[in-house]
Design a protein around this motif. Sequence first.
Motif, PDB file in Angstrom:
ATOM      1  N   SER A  84      76.917  22.340  67.559  1.00  0.00           N
ATOM      2  CA  SER A  84      77.565  23.650  67.441  1.00  0.00           C
ATOM      3  C   SER A  84      78.351  23.953  68.709  1.00  0.00           C
ATOM      4  CB  SER A  84      76.517  24.748  67.204  1.00  0.00           C
ATOM      5  OG  SER A  84      75.679  24.386  66.137  1.00  0.00           O
ATOM      6  N   CYS A  85      77.767  23.638  69.874  1.00  0.00           N
ATOM      7  CA  CYS A  85      78.471  23.874  71.147  1.00  0.00           C
ATOM      8  C   CYS A  85      79.694  22.963  71.272  1.00  0.00           C
ATOM      9  CB  CYS A  85      77.529  23.624  72.325  1.00  0.00           C
ATOM     10  SG  CYS A  85      76.247  24.868  72.421  1.00  0.00           S
ATOM     11  N   TRP A  86      79.567  21.750  70.761  1.00  0.00           N
ATOM     12  CA  TRP A  86      80.670  20.774  70.811  1.00  0.00           C
ATOM     13  C   TRP A  86      81.894  21.261  70.040  1.00  0.00           C
ATOM     14  CZ3 TRP A  86      82.320  18.613  66.189  1.00  0.00           C
ATOM     15  CH2 TRP A  86      83.211  17.540  66.265  1.00  0.00           C
ATOM     16  N   SER A  87      81.661  22.021  68.972  1.00  0.00           N
ATOM     17  CA  SER A  87      82.746  22.345  68.037  1.00  0.00           C
ATOM     18  C   SER A  87      83.579  23.534  68.511  1.00  0.00           C
ATOM     19  CB  SER A  87      82.146  22.681  66.672  1.00  0.00           C
ATOM     20  OG  SER A  87      81.418  23.887  66.768  1.00  0.00           O
ATOM     21  N   ASP A  88      84.808  23.608  67.961  1.00  0.00           N
ATOM     22  CA  ASP A  88      85.618  24.811  68.141  1.00  0.00           C
ATOM     23  C   ASP A  88      85.416  25.756  66.949  1.00  0.00           C
ATOM     24  OD1 ASP A  88      86.841  23.621  70.423  1.00  0.00           O
ATOM     25  OD2 ASP A  88      88.104  22.455  69.049  1.00  0.00           O
ATOM     26  N   ALA A  89      85.162  25.139  65.810  1.00  0.00           N
ATOM     27  CA  ALA A  89      84.984  25.939  64.591  1.00  0.00           C
ATOM     28  C   ALA A  89      83.803  25.380  63.804  1.00  0.00           C
ATOM     29  CB  ALA A  89      86.238  25.885  63.733  1.00  0.00           C
ATOM     30  N   ILE A  90      83.098  26.282  63.137  1.00  0.00           N
ATOM     31  CA  ILE A  90      81.949  25.856  62.320  1.00  0.00           C
ATOM     32  C   ILE A  90      82.210  26.297  60.882  1.00  0.00           C
ATOM     33  CG2 ILE A  90      79.459  26.059  61.980  1.00  0.00           C
ATOM     34  CD1 ILE A  90      79.267  26.963  64.920  1.00  0.00           C
ATOM     35  N   VAL A  91      82.025  25.368  59.945  1.00  0.00           N
ATOM     36  CA  VAL A  91      82.216  25.689  58.524  1.00  0.00           C
ATOM     37  C   VAL A  91      80.879  25.559  57.816  1.00  0.00           C
ATOM     38  CG1 VAL A  91      83.451  25.122  56.393  1.00  0.00           C
ATOM     39  CG2 VAL A  91      84.543  24.727  58.613  1.00  0.00           C
ATOM     40  N   MET A  92      80.511  26.604  57.108  1.00  0.00           N
ATOM     41  CA  MET A  92      79.239  26.600  56.384  1.00  0.00           C
ATOM     42  C   MET A  92      79.484  27.182  54.991  1.00  0.00           C
ATOM     43  SD  MET A  92      75.814  28.336  57.891  1.00  0.00           S
ATOM     44  CE  MET A  92      74.556  27.227  58.408  1.00  0.00           C
ATOM     45  N   PRO A  93      78.941  26.553  53.951  1.00  0.00           N
ATOM     46  CA  PRO A  93      79.122  27.163  52.622  1.00  0.00           C
ATOM     47  C   PRO A  93      78.173  28.354  52.460  1.00  0.00           C
ATOM     48  CG  PRO A  93      78.021  25.043  52.450  1.00  0.00           C
ATOM     49  CD  PRO A  93      78.225  25.294  53.903  1.00  0.00           C
ATOM     50  N   TYR A  94      78.583  29.310  51.655  1.00  0.00           N
ATOM     51  CA  TYR A  94      77.707  30.462  51.430  1.00  0.00           C
ATOM     52  C   TYR A  94      76.635  30.099  50.407  1.00  0.00           C
ATOM     53  CZ  TYR A  94      75.875  34.974  50.375  1.00  0.00           C
ATOM     54  OH  TYR A  94      75.001  36.013  50.217  1.00  0.00           O
ATOM     55  N   SER A  95      75.405  30.509  50.711  1.00  0.00           N
ATOM     56  CA  SER A  95      74.324  30.297  49.755  1.00  0.00           C
ATOM     57  C   SER A  95      73.408  31.515  49.829  1.00  0.00           C
ATOM     58  CB  SER A  95      73.578  29.013  50.116  1.00  0.00           C
ATOM     59  OG  SER A  95      72.201  29.198  49.989  1.00  0.00           O
ATOM     60  N   PRO A  96      73.207  32.222  48.700  1.00  0.00           N
ATOM     61  CA  PRO A  96      72.400  33.443  48.755  1.00  0.00           C
ATOM     62  C   PRO A  96      71.012  33.175  49.328  1.00  0.00           C
ATOM     63  CG  PRO A  96      73.348  33.134  46.573  1.00  0.00           C
ATOM     64  CD  PRO A  96      73.683  31.923  47.359  1.00  0.00           C
ATOM     65  N   GLY A  97      70.442  32.002  49.028  1.00  0.00           N
ATOM     66  CA  GLY A  97      69.094  31.680  49.505  1.00  0.00           C
ATOM     67  C   GLY A  97      69.022  31.557  51.016  1.00  0.00           C
ATOM     68  N   HIS A  98      70.155  31.281  51.644  1.00  0.00           N
ATOM     69  CA  HIS A  98      70.148  31.097  53.101  1.00  0.00           C
ATOM     70  C   HIS A  98      70.930  32.196  53.810  1.00  0.00           C
ATOM     71  CE1 HIS A  98      69.249  26.996  51.628  1.00  0.00           C
ATOM     72  NE2 HIS A  98      68.419  27.028  52.622  1.00  0.00           N
ATOM     73  N   LYS A  99      71.074  33.323  53.111  1.00  0.00           N
ATOM     74  CA  LYS A  99      71.868  34.426  53.648  1.00  0.00           C
ATOM     75  C   LYS A  99      71.430  34.796  55.072  1.00  0.00           C
ATOM     76  CE  LYS A  99      72.622  39.099  52.107  1.00  0.00           C
ATOM     77  NZ  LYS A  99      72.121  40.087  51.182  1.00  0.00           N
ATOM     78  N   GLU A 100      70.124  34.959  55.241  1.00  0.00           N
ATOM     79  CA  GLU A 100      69.610  35.376  56.549  1.00  0.00           C
ATOM     80  C   GLU A 100      69.810  34.286  57.588  1.00  0.00           C
ATOM     81  OE1 GLU A 100      68.557  38.328  57.808  1.00  0.00           O
ATOM     82  OE2 GLU A 100      69.437  38.929  55.904  1.00  0.00           O
ATOM     83  N   GLY A 101      69.593  33.024  57.165  1.00  0.00           N
ATOM     84  CA  GLY A 101      69.761  31.890  58.083  1.00  0.00           C
ATOM     85  C   GLY A 101      71.207  31.805  58.570  1.00  0.00           C
ATOM     86  N   ILE A 102      72.162  31.999  57.637  1.00  0.00           N
ATOM     87  CA  ILE A 102      73.586  31.949  58.007  1.00  0.00           C
ATOM     88  C   ILE A 102      73.883  33.054  59.030  1.00  0.00           C
ATOM     89  CG2 ILE A 102      75.940  32.262  57.116  1.00  0.00           C
ATOM     90  CD1 ILE A 102      74.940  31.124  54.425  1.00  0.00           C
ATOM     91  N   LYS A 103      73.339  34.228  58.758  1.00  0.00           N
ATOM     92  CA  LYS A 103      73.594  35.373  59.633  1.00  0.00           C
ATOM     93  C   LYS A 103      73.062  35.100  61.037  1.00  0.00           C
ATOM     94  CE  LYS A 103      72.493  40.278  59.664  1.00  0.00           C
ATOM     95  NZ  LYS A 103      71.795  41.313  58.932  1.00  0.00           N
ATOM     96  N   ARG A 104      71.823  34.610  61.120  1.00  0.00           N
ATOM     97  CA  ARG A 104      71.214  34.383  62.446  1.00  0.00           C
ATOM     98  C   ARG A 104      71.946  33.275  63.196  1.00  0.00           C
ATOM     99  NH1 ARG A 104      66.178  34.031  59.688  1.00  0.00           N
ATOM    100  NH2 ARG A 104      65.422  36.126  59.327  1.00  0.00           N
ATOM    101  N   TYR A 105      72.232  32.215  62.473  1.00  0.00           N
ATOM    102  CA  TYR A 105      72.882  31.069  63.112  1.00  0.00           C
ATOM    103  C   TYR A 105      74.266  31.465  63.627  1.00  0.00           C
ATOM    104  CZ  TYR A 105      75.449  26.663  63.357  1.00  0.00           C
ATOM    105  OH  TYR A 105      76.242  25.625  63.769  1.00  0.00           O
ATOM    106  N   PHE A 106      75.050  32.102  62.768  1.00  0.00           N
ATOM    107  CA  PHE A 106      76.408  32.468  63.197  1.00  0.00           C
ATOM    108  C   PHE A 106      76.378  33.500  64.327  1.00  0.00           C
ATOM    109  CE2 PHE A 106      79.208  31.072  59.369  1.00  0.00           C
ATOM    110  CZ  PHE A 106      79.444  29.865  60.018  1.00  0.00           C
ATOM    111  N   SER A 107      75.356  34.355  64.362  1.00  0.00           N
ATOM    112  CA  SER A 107      75.328  35.357  65.427  1.00  0.00           C
ATOM    113  C   SER A 107      75.072  34.688  66.782  1.00  0.00           C
ATOM    114  CB  SER A 107      74.275  36.426  65.137  1.00  0.00           C
ATOM    115  OG  SER A 107      73.007  35.868  65.313  1.00  0.00           O
ATOM    116  N   ASP A 108      74.486  33.487  66.783  1.00  0.00           N
ATOM    117  CA  ASP A 108      74.283  32.758  68.034  1.00  0.00           C
ATOM    118  C   ASP A 108      75.546  32.021  68.474  1.00  0.00           C
ATOM    119  OD1 ASP A 108      71.738  33.576  68.324  1.00  0.00           O
ATOM    120  OD2 ASP A 108      70.793  31.724  67.646  1.00  0.00           O
TER     121      ASP A 108
END
Length: 630
Positions: A84-108
């Motif tokens: 994640s630190c290596w990248s300039d951009a991060i692409v993640m597909p949306y998944s309702p089951g991982h809604k919270e995980g996406i939110k926490r990860y992207f907030s970091d």
Amino acid sequence: MAENKTLKIQRVLFINPFLYHSKNINIGIDPVVVRHAGQAIKTGVTFPIGLAYMAAMLLESGYEVKLLDPLAECLPLDEIYDASCWSDAIVMPYSPGHKEGIKRYFSDFRQKVRIVSGGIAPYIHDYLLSNDIADIIIKGEPEETIVELVRQYPNVSDVKGIIFRSNSNKPVINPRRPLIMDLDRLPFPVRHLTNPIHYWDISFFGQPTAWILLSRGCSFDCIFCAQFEINQRAVRRRNPKNIVDEMEQVVKKQKVKNFVFFDETFNLSDKFVIDVCDEIIKRNLKVHWWCSARPDLVRFDVVKRMKESGCIEMRFGVESANDEILRYLNKDTTVEKMKMSYPILQEINPRLIYASVTMFGPNGPDSHRGGFDFQGQARSGLMFSTGEPDMPPLAVVFAVIDQVTAIWASHAVLSALIMRDRSGMGQQVQVSILGSALGLQYFNVLIGALTNDAPRHSRTDTDPMRNMYQCKGGKWICFTLPSLQPGLWKEFCQAIERPDLESDARFISFEKRLENCGELVSILDDIFAAKPREEWDDILERHGFFCAPVNESSELKDDLQVTENKYVVDFNHPVFGKVQFPGYPVHFSEASAGPRSAAPELGEHTEEVLREIGGYSAEEIERLRGKEII
Ligand code: SF4
């Protein structure tokens, strides 16, 4: 765009959603999370083909990419964090089951350009953008969009197919991007960035499996299906040569021979199916595959060719065996066309027992109409069978007719099994909610038919000796004194310590008691209100009268008669803890029945099933476990 972000994107991380808690929790090692995630892993792990296509497009355009699938690979957090630190951009597909995980990860990783692909419902865009979870959302086919987006960043205002936050923080929805009509233009997905061993499908018993896309879109328009929103009914197909080139590459480079054809509906065109199969056969490619298909489009000669080319399974979405529901779903087919009707299946297997449940039965003007338990309670007269005269219709609150319909259905299937034992022939059994509700109310239906009237019970207007009375403390009791049995009235008057009533002219005979019901009920109301229910139960029982407490459902677990017979049993539920469950209402002399366990978690009973039904030995099971087949 936020100011602290890069002004140029060169490195892009594609990452499949995962259960991200925080930087400090290592998801790859935490056994609870792994076991949690293990549910998915044990039933099959789907290759993130959408991400792999986007990554391939960027790679082809000269960008650096990484593709991570933390759950599939049980990646340690360090690795995710470094990438994640290596990248300039991060692409993640949306998944309702991982809604919270996406939110926490992207907030970091706020300083990265956070891109979400997929998620067609409008509220998802609002949620992601207005909560500053993502910067850009890709809508529709992503392959061309991601390249243009990365190339033009941060000036993305004219990139088609995206939704982004403007400088004033408002979501801006750009026009749709035209569909990719020539799928052969797409490079093969970047499988080499992942380990093929992690991806497998249950149909291949845990062996590595490759997901491959042959076509996009579907010419049908079922109302529940998301494909229309994305593909607009435009079916686009790859050239069979191009498809089999990719399969060949997977076989050679990844040593994977099992494929999932990842199309919405593979068998829309017989010619396409045959061309793909012929190409596989021509190249002598020894592969196995399965596909999603419509049963109404299946043709025997085509299936034969599919089988010759390695097809092991076709998965059908039948949705319903009711033409009305199929019409409502806009499935554009019928039960008959799907070859799921009894006459067609019976020709293949005359021993088949085919049970179907409808709302109002197989015949009559409303045989096509649907409904629920509630409509069954209504149309069968049940709602006017409970309560007192002049009350509005009353419903039994839970699905009593659903339950009785299931009982009738199982009874019918068991009867058909016995008949088959005698005759060798199967048959169709048709059960309905209306019929089951009528069967349940046999006497009401009979009385209604014979007398043209099936009166509701009335405390003050029918039989005072077959009635309910409220006792001291508010609990109710009911009793029944058979009207024709002589001497019971005298005995009853003694039991309630009112011998004076025995010779009261108003109540001297059964007919008189009916005639003066209201007066007698009023006297008995006062008498019963003087003692608690338990006491009345003792007294009435001692005098040999049939009586019972009028329980509320919540009292059942405390009723010894209920619990001693195991009609309600203690149960240790893995989620709810110690609870009471309904038991099995029948006692068998040579068998036991009742709740054994909660509904199993995925794979929980695998060993048991293999051992008890499959006859596998402990060593064989261990071997399957060692190979991660189970
Ligand atoms: S046939 Fe299948 S893929 Fe096509 S619209 Fe219906 S549900 Fe969707």
